[in-house]
Design an enzyme around this catalytic site. Structure first.
Site, PDB file in Angstrom:
ATOM      1  N   HIS A  81       0.846  -1.185   0.000  1.00  0.00           N
ATOM      2  CA  HIS A  81       0.000   0.000   0.000  1.00  0.00           C
ATOM      3  C   HIS A  81       0.888   1.244   0.000  1.00  0.00           C
ATOM      4  O   HIS A  81       2.101   1.154   0.220  1.00  0.00           O
ATOM      5  CB  HIS A  81      -0.924   0.018   1.228  1.00  0.00           C
TER       6      HIS A  81
HETATM    7  C1  T46 Z   1       2.612   0.401   7.014  1.00  0.00           C
HETATM    8  C2  T46 Z   1       3.416  -0.824   7.182  1.00  0.00           C
HETATM    9  C3  T46 Z   1       4.878  -0.540   7.349  1.00  0.00           C
HETATM   10  C4  T46 Z   1      -4.465  -1.056  13.528  1.00  0.00           C
HETATM   11  O1  T46 Z   1      -5.533  -1.340  14.081  1.00  0.00           O
HETATM   12  N1  T46 Z   1      -3.747   0.021  13.950  1.00  0.00           N
HETATM   13  C5  T46 Z   1      -2.562   0.361  13.382  1.00  0.00           C
HETATM   14  O2  T46 Z   1      -1.928   1.342  13.819  1.00  0.00           O
HETATM   15  C6  T46 Z   1      -2.050  -0.442  12.311  1.00  0.00           C
HETATM   16  C7  T46 Z   1      -0.731  -0.096  11.666  1.00  0.00           C
HETATM   17  C8  T46 Z   1      -2.797  -1.518  11.914  1.00  0.00           C
HETATM   18  N2  T46 Z   1      -3.991  -1.823  12.518  1.00  0.00           N
HETATM   19  C9  T46 Z   1      -4.719  -3.003  12.089  1.00  0.00           C
HETATM   20  C10 T46 Z   1      -5.253  -2.947  10.676  1.00  0.00           C
HETATM   21  C11 T46 Z   1      -5.260  -4.398  10.248  1.00  0.00           C
HETATM   22  O3  T46 Z   1      -6.463  -5.011  10.669  1.00  0.00           O
HETATM   23  O4  T46 Z   1      -3.834  -4.137  12.106  1.00  0.00           O
HETATM   24  C12 T46 Z   1      -4.110  -5.017  11.048  1.00  0.00           C
HETATM   25  C13 T46 Z   1      -2.856  -5.246  10.189  1.00  0.00           C
HETATM   26  O5  T46 Z   1      -2.539  -4.040   9.464  1.00  0.00           O
HETATM   27  P1  T46 Z   1      -1.948  -4.052   7.968  1.00  0.00           P
HETATM   28  O6  T46 Z   1      -2.523  -5.195   7.239  1.00  0.00           O
HETATM   29  O7  T46 Z   1      -2.162  -2.690   7.384  1.00  0.00           O
HETATM   30  O8  T46 Z   1      -0.386  -4.317   8.243  1.00  0.00           O
HETATM   31  P2  T46 Z   1       0.839  -4.203   7.241  1.00  0.00           P
HETATM   32  O9  T46 Z   1       1.982  -4.879   7.894  1.00  0.00           O
HETATM   33  O10 T46 Z   1       0.475  -4.645   5.878  1.00  0.00           O
HETATM   34  O11 T46 Z   1       1.158  -2.628   7.153  1.00  0.00           O
HETATM   35  C14 T46 Z   1       1.592  -1.939   8.313  1.00  0.00           C
HETATM   36  C15 T46 Z   1       0.839  -0.606   8.472  1.00  0.00           C
HETATM   37  O12 T46 Z   1      -0.572  -0.835   8.456  1.00  0.00           O
HETATM   38  C16 T46 Z   1       1.174   0.348   7.371  1.00  0.00           C
HETATM   39  O13 T46 Z   1       0.690   1.636   7.686  1.00  0.00           O
HETATM   40  O14 T46 Z   1       3.070   1.388   6.458  1.00  0.00           O
HETATM   41  O15 T46 Z   1       2.990  -1.672   8.230  1.00  0.00           O
END
Ligand code: T46
Length: 165
Positions: A81
């Protein structure tokens, strides 16, 4: 006054300061727009090392949120993303992973596995994380609270928006 990390005599892996600076400069030339490497100040003594992060030690924004990514399963990739507005600073405090950073024109792969080097990821940078080591602990400092509306999760949409400026 130069950034405080210039005052380090050596980094934790024992490189002399000149090697540290040239490593950072060389990689930085390759980074997409909106990204830069920030060398973290390591306060080491005979007991071990400590890194403190705040505006005065190089964090380029006010920290509103901190999150950690760990126990990533073998073969799993994360991210995929870009953020519309958010700025973040990403470092690995154990192990490592490979980051892909892409501004819509230039795509760079960076192995993030040093405790003393973080990457700033600005708005409109597509990022992916691959090849996590089993012990990887990624620490992320973010400028704003979590907001799903800030995410662009479709690569074609991202490229269209990025190229429109
Ligand atoms: C990024 C990269 C480096 C939350 O509830 N609060 C938060 O602050 C974050 C970051 C995530 N979440 C929830 C949203 C999803 O249900 O945690 C779950 C996993 O998040 P996501 O699939 O977006 O994780 P990554 O590892 O793909 O991405 C993350 C960050 O979301 C993103 O901002 O830049 O790490």
């Amino acid at each position: 006054m130069p950034p405080c990390w210039w005052r380090l005599d050596s980094c934790p892996r024992g490189f002399p300061i000149s090697a540290e600076l040239s490593y950072t400069a060389a990689v930085e030339q390759e980074l997409p727009k909106g990204c830069r490497l920030i060398t973290l100040p390591v306060r080491g003594d005979e007991r071990g090392n400590l890194i403190a992060l705040e505006r005065s030690t190089g964090v380029p924004f006010g920290i509103e949120r901190v999150y950690f990514i760990f126990d990533t399963q073998a073969g799993v990739a994360r991210g995929f993303h870009a953020h519309r507005q958010l700025r973040q600073l990403v470092a690995t405090m154990a192990g490592g992973c490979t980051m892909i950073l892409d501004d819509g024109e230039q795509r760079t792969e960076l192995r993030l596995d040093r405790r003393d080097v973080a990457v700033e990821i600005g708005p409109m940078v597509w990022h992916e994380m691959h090849d996590f080591s089993p012990d990887c602990v990624m620490t992320v400092l973010a400028e704003a609270p979590y907001d799903e509306a800030d995410y662009i999760r479709d690569y074609s949409e991202f490229v269209d928006l990025a190229r429109r400026g």
